[in-house]
Write an enzyme that holds these catalytic residues in place. Structure first.
Site, mmCIF file in Angstrom:
data_model
loop_
_atom_site.group_PDB
_atom_site.id
_atom_site.type_symbol
_atom_site.label_atom_id
_atom_site.label_comp_id
_atom_site.label_asym_id
_atom_site.label_seq_id
_atom_site.Cartn_x
_atom_site.Cartn_y
_atom_site.Cartn_z
ATOM 1 N N ASP A 39 43.001 88.330 -16.274
ATOM 2 C CA ASP A 39 44.227 88.289 -15.475
ATOM 3 C C ASP A 39 45.239 89.126 -16.249
ATOM 4 O O ASP A 39 45.423 88.905 -17.458
ATOM 5 C CB ASP A 39 44.711 86.837 -15.332
ATOM 6 N N ILE A 77 48.223 88.916 -16.573
ATOM 7 C CA ILE A 77 49.305 88.133 -17.172
ATOM 8 C C ILE A 77 49.038 87.846 -18.643
ATOM 9 O O ILE A 77 49.955 87.568 -19.411
ATOM 10 C CB ILE A 77 49.505 86.806 -16.399
ATOM 11 N N SER A 78 47.782 87.942 -19.065
ATOM 12 C CA SER A 78 47.401 87.583 -20.432
ATOM 13 C C SER A 78 47.437 88.783 -21.365
ATOM 14 O O SER A 78 46.690 89.748 -21.168
ATOM 15 C CB SER A 78 45.991 86.991 -20.449
ATOM 16 N N PRO A 79 48.249 88.739 -22.423
ATOM 17 C CA PRO A 79 48.231 89.836 -23.391
ATOM 18 C C PRO A 79 46.911 89.918 -24.141
ATOM 19 O O PRO A 79 46.497 90.995 -24.566
ATOM 20 C CB PRO A 79 49.393 89.500 -24.330
#
Length: 218
Positions: A9, A11-13
């Site tokens: 995703d 959104i995940s670094p």
């Protein structure tokens, strides 16, 4: 040739870091990758967990660690203007650009770098999202409704496979979670078991000593 599934995703670094380092981490090995966008928030909800950015002290530590890891591994990174953000437009766009909802590496790279290599811009800015969609338009294969359904299907499949976080890589029916699992993943792909089979399997049924219940702290 083995097939590796990369669940992620944007959104995940850590998903961004793992994506960027994957070719170097697996250099010299014979494999192919299936990139599967999933909704991280749905995984968290299913397992009754909070995300790292939803716990104040963990949120601050996550950004510090991510910046340190990026510097240590030579991966360019910019924290977005605000985090967390709603990743659904990016996820649906990535899914829409892939045959059978599986985007290729260029599409994934473009979407991930929209967030994590943007000079600190807002990942949810409507103008930036429109520009990203225009950039990827020649690659689009699914309409919005089909992309939504395929994203739901990817997320449901991830849950069925036991995925609980991102990034998760799956090969040989085994799950490798997180950026720091790349060395273990390499061993598995190289045919060198990261753990003896007995130890790997024993982790599934390890006895639970105490099970925490939700109660107020005195």
């Amino acid at each position: 040739m083995k097939t590796l599934t990369f669940w992620f995703d944007p959104i995940s670094p850590f998903a961004y870091l793992a994506f960027e380092r994957l070719p170097q981490a697996l250099e010299g090995l014979n494999y192919c990758v299936r990139y599967r966008p999933v909704l991280f928030g749905a995984l968290l909800q299913h397992h009754g967990q909070l995300g790292p950015a939803e716990i104040a002290s963990k949120r601050a530590w996550t950004y510090r660690q991510v910046l340190w890891l990026a510097r240590s591994h030579g991966v360019p990174i910019d924290l977005p203007a605000a985090h967390p953000f709603n990743p659904l437009p990016l996820l649906r766009l990535a899914v829409a650009c892939g045959r059978d909802g599986e985007p290729n590496r260029w599409v994934c790279e473009t979407v991930l770098r929209h967030v994590w290599r943007s000079g600190g811009a807002d990942a949810s800015d409507p103008e930036r999202l429109a520009a990203l969609a225009a950039q990827l338009e020649p690659q689009r294969r699914l309409d919005d409704a089909a992309a939504r359904e395929r994203l739901r299907a990817h997320t449901a499949e991830a849950l069925e496979r036991g995925v609980f976080g991102v990034p998760t890589c799956e090969v040989d029916g085994r799950l490798f979670w997180g950026f720091d699992a790349l060395p273990m993943l390499r061993q598995q792909l190289a045919g060198v078991a990261p753990l003896p089979d007995a130890l790997w399997d024993a982790a599934e049924g390890w006895p639970v000593g105490v099970q925490r219940t939700q109660r107020p702290v005195p």
